[in-house]
Scaffold this active site. Structure first.
Site, PDB file in Angstrom:
ATOM      1  N   LYS A  79       0.820  -1.214   0.000  1.00 21.59           N
ATOM      2  CA  LYS A  79       0.000   0.000   0.000  1.00 21.59           C
ATOM      3  C   LYS A  79       0.856   1.266   0.000  1.00 21.59           C
ATOM      4  O   LYS A  79       0.488   2.268  -0.610  1.00 21.59           O
ATOM      5  CB  LYS A  79      -0.934  -0.001   1.209  1.00 21.59           C
ATOM      6  CG  LYS A  79      -1.858  -1.232   1.291  1.00 21.59           C
ATOM      7  CD  LYS A  79      -2.796  -1.311   0.101  1.00 21.59           C
ATOM      8  CE  LYS A  79      -3.836  -2.413   0.251  1.00 21.59           C
ATOM      9  NZ  LYS A  79      -3.315  -3.762   0.077  1.00 21.59           N
ATOM     10  N   GLU A 110      -2.391   7.476   7.342  1.00 22.67           N
ATOM     11  CA  GLU A 110      -3.217   8.408   6.580  1.00 22.67           C
ATOM     12  C   GLU A 110      -3.991   9.289   7.538  1.00 22.67           C
ATOM     13  O   GLU A 110      -4.363   8.841   8.634  1.00 22.67           O
ATOM     14  CB  GLU A 110      -4.224   7.654   5.690  1.00 22.67           C
ATOM     15  CG  GLU A 110      -3.623   6.924   4.527  1.00 22.67           C
ATOM     16  CD  GLU A 110      -4.676   6.187   3.709  1.00 22.67           C
ATOM     17  OE1 GLU A 110      -5.826   6.095   4.203  1.00 22.67           O
ATOM     18  OE2 GLU A 110      -4.365   5.706   2.620  1.00 22.67           O
ATOM     19  N   HIS A 116     -14.070  -1.364  10.419  1.00 23.06           N
ATOM     20  CA  HIS A 116     -13.494  -1.354   9.075  1.00 23.06           C
ATOM     21  C   HIS A 116     -13.835  -2.599   8.276  1.00 23.06           C
ATOM     22  O   HIS A 116     -13.261  -2.835   7.216  1.00 23.06           O
ATOM     23  CB  HIS A 116     -11.977  -1.169   9.121  1.00 23.06           C
ATOM     24  CG  HIS A 116     -11.538  -0.088  10.059  1.00 23.06           C
ATOM     25  ND1 HIS A 116     -11.894   1.232   9.891  1.00 23.06           N
ATOM     26  CD2 HIS A 116     -10.816  -0.138  11.215  1.00 23.06           C
ATOM     27  CE1 HIS A 116     -11.393   1.944  10.893  1.00 23.06           C
ATOM     28  NE2 HIS A 116     -10.761   1.140  11.699  1.00 23.06           N
ATOM     29  N   GLU A 156     -10.234   1.630  -4.517  1.00 28.39           N
ATOM     30  CA  GLU A 156     -11.024   2.160  -3.411  1.00 28.39           C
ATOM     31  C   GLU A 156     -10.714   3.640  -3.189  1.00 28.39           C
ATOM     32  O   GLU A 156      -9.558   4.058  -3.243  1.00 28.39           O
ATOM     33  CB  GLU A 156     -10.742   1.375  -2.129  1.00 28.39           C
ATOM     34  CG  GLU A 156     -11.133  -0.092  -2.221  1.00 28.39           C
ATOM     35  CD  GLU A 156     -10.971  -0.813  -0.896  1.00 28.39           C
ATOM     36  OE1 GLU A 156     -10.381  -0.235   0.039  1.00 28.39           O
ATOM     37  OE2 GLU A 156     -11.447  -1.964  -0.787  1.00 28.39           O
ATOM     38  N   ARG A 192      -7.542  -8.153  -6.946  1.00 29.79           N
ATOM     39  CA  ARG A 192      -8.236  -9.446  -6.924  1.00 29.79           C
ATOM     40  C   ARG A 192      -9.725  -9.200  -7.103  1.00 29.79           C
ATOM     41  O   ARG A 192     -10.169  -8.056  -7.180  1.00 29.79           O
ATOM     42  CB  ARG A 192      -8.001 -10.140  -5.577  1.00 29.79           C
ATOM     43  CG  ARG A 192      -8.368  -9.231  -4.398  1.00 29.79           C
ATOM     44  CD  ARG A 192      -8.288  -9.934  -3.065  1.00 29.79           C
ATOM     45  NE  ARG A 192      -8.330  -9.011  -1.944  1.00 29.79           N
ATOM     46  CZ  ARG A 192      -9.420  -8.464  -1.445  1.00 29.79           C
ATOM     47  NH1 ARG A 192     -10.588  -8.717  -1.998  1.00 29.79           N
ATOM     48  NH2 ARG A 192      -9.367  -7.644  -0.409  1.00 29.79           N
TER      49      ARG A 192
END
Length: 812
Positions: free
Chosen positions: A117, A202, A237, A277, A297
């Site tokens: 990421k 983030e 989440h 996303e 995926r």
């Protein structure tokens, strides 16, 4: 092409479904625990993962050498990874490439770029048209470096694993004070789930929406987006409800999301199906959104897009993997989107909402899925049309499931049982359809979130649309109030007589289990005596023990839970001669206990052979001989619809008895269903609007013994331990694991003789890849630590015992 599916559960069945339509032979792989799982039967062939010391993921579905062995033995040419496990593993894709086997997914370079990421954020910074949220994506993972970066960007901060997804390992730090603690936990969960403890940071957007875009790319340079899904209904989440189209977005705004997603995919040379996303500002979701990550995926929620647009994503994954050109362009997708259906998916988990959503493990004794197309994708193979976009224009429900009755949910794997997808021409219709489908769903043997999802689906905020990702956390109590936990209180407060009647119906159905002749009971044949409408007839040889049916709406609820105890007493009706079949006279006393001054007891008396054509005349079996039960305002009449006994193919050898009845309450029909396991545990569902009711069927002696024990403990000032998760609080001197799992760590202060405070964390248990904290329930001194790190613990197992301060002082 010979396709090996390197996964398990519903996604393996899903892939096998489309492969079968394409004429492609499939190979399932399985651990010892999954030897008889549905996904093994769904494939053409099956290969065990040989040499595994256990069924744990690291030994099986995450073990690349064992998977390569299965691939070699089966002569597979292609491998579909599903989602989770090794689906985003560049190492696995590299190993396949070296073995000459095609990975159904993106190239290794794209997996490496987007799988990390932090790396993906750096790539997106250089890409055109991909907006980014402020954060830290650096390689330096030193604690001080990360704390400094978090402080610079400003709290609250989201800590996310660099690898993997699914919400695992994601933590929110509110300030410098809790940052290192949250960082440690995030790293540990990431290492457990993804074998990599690196993280990124983030800026946390408190009011955000999760909007993601499905993309599809081929090896010939073609890339399209298939529009968005809104996945904002989340808890911890973890997505629970997903839908498409996203509520509140205009056509132009939807296109902007899609264009940004395609730009992201092209930036890494993506191939196959993927999802980009975005985090959107909940107050301005159409114009203020940021790139979050790319899942390389097929997503869990891919059926939402399939149902909305009428496209088979797995088909195009397989076609692209064979080198075919994508069979449609963006213009064709845009046209399909303008005429799309609205689809909403609900994820069903084996977890207990009443007990802080802890995972639930164990056998599934009974399951009933709603009437639907199980795992169905209406492709052009079935519609005989050339276009890949053929949505069903009438409302329907699709069911993708991984478990059946007789299966067992293991702590080794993700607790998702399956998914329900409701598709309809409008969102309002889809919401209603989803709620109805959830109401039809039945599980027994473990706790599920079905009733909780049902409450979410009818919550006014969700019905309106456009909720943010924090919506559920902020309204959890209100949702729980409308789900099963306080269902009895709500019904009793609004209509006491209705609560009494529903309890009586459940108890009476349980009582009628004994309306079986001795020969039928011995043979296990179809229970014919139950099917008659001739009142309660019973032979002399049939046992007639008194029973107590204890009904609790809301599993594991300790405080404020209303318990319904229905005492069912049986005796011969007068005037019957000995040795002949005679009517059974039933008396049901319903006791309502809610811990308040409103406790009450209402008696219902059976009237054998009572007629009453005026009630339930629409039922063909509602003539003379149907028994009637007076209530305070009218009567309850019960008609048998079904009674059957089945042996569940589980290692526990459960025998399940399923009964369906129609009760006419003051002339109005009320359908009821009861499922009883051979250990005296039952579930009941009465009426469409009720939640799952948990029943225990006790003998009079067992109930009296429990009452005496409870009275004794109450008089001595002790708390009675709950039975099966019900009842009063457990002994606060004992810290017990609420679930099956593995001890991940033990606090440094958790040593014999060490003083601890109430609420202080002592032991952490990992189950289903998530970590659960076990804390002291009172101030005291550690008397004994009964487990070690790495040890497996069972549900309810005591791990630490505490002494009181006074005891320690006295001993000194």
């Amino acid at each position: 092409m010979r396709l090996l599916v390197a996964n398990r559960g519903e996604i393996a069945r899903r892939v096998a479904h489309t492969a079968r339509l394409l004429g492609i032979p499939t190979i399932a792989v399985y651990s010892e625990a999954d030897a008889h799982a549905p996904h093994v039967r769904a494939c053409t062939h099956a290969q065990p993962l040989l040499g595994a010391a256990s069924s744990a993921p690291q030994e099986t579905y995450l073990n690349i050498p064992r998977l390569l062995g299965a691939i070699e033995r089966s002569n597979a040419t292609h491998v579909h990874p599903g989602y989770g496990f090794l689906s985003e593993s560049a190492s696995f894709a590299t190993a396949l490439e070296r073995s000459g086997v095609t990975f159904v997914g993106p190239p290794v370079a794209a997996l490496e770029a987007m799988g990390d990421k932090s790396s993906s954020k750096r790539i997106m910074e250089a890409a055109q048209g991909v907006p980014l949220v402020p954060g830290y994506h650096g390689k330096d993972q030193n604690d001080d470096t990360l704390l400094a970066a978090a402080t610079e960007m400003g709290f609250p901060v989201m800590i996310k694993p660099s690898m993997g997804g699914g919400g695992k390992g994601m933590k929110i730090s509110q300030s410098r004070d809790d940052f290192l603690q949250q960082l440690t936990t995030a790293r540990r969960e990431a290492a457990s789930a993804f074998n990599d403890d690196r993280v990124l940071l983030e800026r946390y957007v408190p009011r955000s929406r999760h909007v993601e875009v499905q993309v599809m790319c081929d090896t010939h340079g073609n890339a399209v987006h298939l529009y968005e899904r809104d996945c904002s209904v989340q808890r911890r989440h973890q997505k629970l409800l997903e839908e498409s189209p996203a509520p509140g977005l205009t056509e132009a705004q939807r296109r902007r999301y899609g264009e940004a997603a395609v730009a992201a995919a092209k930036a890494v040379g993506y191939v196959g199906a993927g999802t980009v996303e975005f985090i959107a500002d909940a107050d301005d979701p159409g114009d203020t959104f940021y790139f979050c990550e790319m899942n390389t995926r097929l997503q869990v929620e891919h059926p939402v897009t399939e149902c909305a647009l009428g496209v088979d994503l797995v088909e195009w994954q397989l076609r692209v993997a064979r080198g075919e050109v994508l069979g449609f362009g963006q213009e064709e997708v845009d046209c399909a989107a303008r005429n799309s259906m609205h689809a909403i998916e609900a994820r069903l988990y084996a977890e207990n909402p009443s007990n802080n959503f802890l995972p639930s493990t164990g056998p599934i004794w009974y399951v009933r899925w709603p009437k639907a197309r199980e795992g169905r994708v209406l492709t052009r193979f079935e519609t005989m049309k050339d276009s890949p976009f053929n949505p069903v224009r009438t409302p329907y429900v699709r069911v993708d499931v991984g478990y059946e009755a007789g299966g067992e949910v293991s702590a080794n794997y993700d607790p998702m049982l399956g998914k329900l997808i409701a598709s309809a021409p409008t969102r309002d219709e889809a919401v209603r359809l989803l709620h109805d489908a959830l109401a039809e769903t039945r599980f027994m043997g473990l706790s599920t979130n079905v009733d909780f999802l049902k409450a979410c689906a009818i919550h006014p905020d969700f019905v309106k649309g456009g909720v943010d990702t924090a919506w559920m956390e902020g309204r959890l109590d209100a949702i729980m109030d409308s789900a099963q936990d306080r269902w009895w209180q709500r019904v009793a407060a609004s209509s006491p007589d209705e609560a009494d009647r529903i309890a009586a119906v459940a108890a009476l159905i349980a009582a009628r289990r004994w309306d079986v002749s001795a020969e039928h009971a011995a043979s296990g044949a179809s229970l014919g005596a139950w099917m008659g409408a001739d009142g309660f007839r019973i032979s002399e040889a049939t046992p007639m023990p008194d029973e107590v049916v204890e009904i609790v709406a809301g599993e594991g609820v300790e405080d404020g839970c209303t318990k319904i105890r229905a005492r069912v007493r049986r005796r011969r009706a007068s005037g019957e001669s000995s040795g002949k079949a005679g009517a059974l006279d039933l008396e049901v006393v319903v006791e309502v206990h809610d811990g308040s001054d409103g406790d009450s007891a209402v008696a219902y008396r059976a009237v054998p052979g009572a007629a009453g054509n005026a009630q339930g005349a629409d039922d063909p079996r509602a003539g003379d001989g149907v028994s009637s039960y007076p209530t305070r305002t009218g009567s309850v009449r019960l008609i048998s619809l079904e009674n059957r006994r089945v042996q569940v193919a589980s290692p526990h050898g459960e025998t399940i008895e399923k009964m369906s009845s129609r009760a006419y309450v003051d002339g109005k029909p009320l359908d009821a269903e009861l499922v009883v396991a051979n250990r005296g545990i039952a579930n009941a569902w009465v009426g469409e609007g009720t939640a799952t009711m948990d029943l225990r069927i006790l003998s009079e002696e067992e109930a009296s013994a429990e009452d005496a024990t409870a009275d004794l403990e109450a008089s001595s000032g002790k708390s009675a331990a709950g039975v099966g998760g019900l009842g009063a609080s457990a002994d606060p001197s004992k810290v017990a694991s609420p679930l099956f799992g593995q001890v991940a760590r033990i606090s440094a202060s958790c040593i014999r003789g060490q003083a601890v405070k109430r609420g202080e964390p002592l032991v952490w248990v990992t189950s289903m890849k998530l970590e659960h904290e076990l804390a002291a329930r009172r101030d005291g001194v550690v008397a004994d630590v009964l487990v070690e790190v790495g040890e497996q613990v069972k549900e309810g197992q005591v791990v630490v015992t505490l002494d009181r301060w006074e005891k320690v002082t006295d001993s000194d």
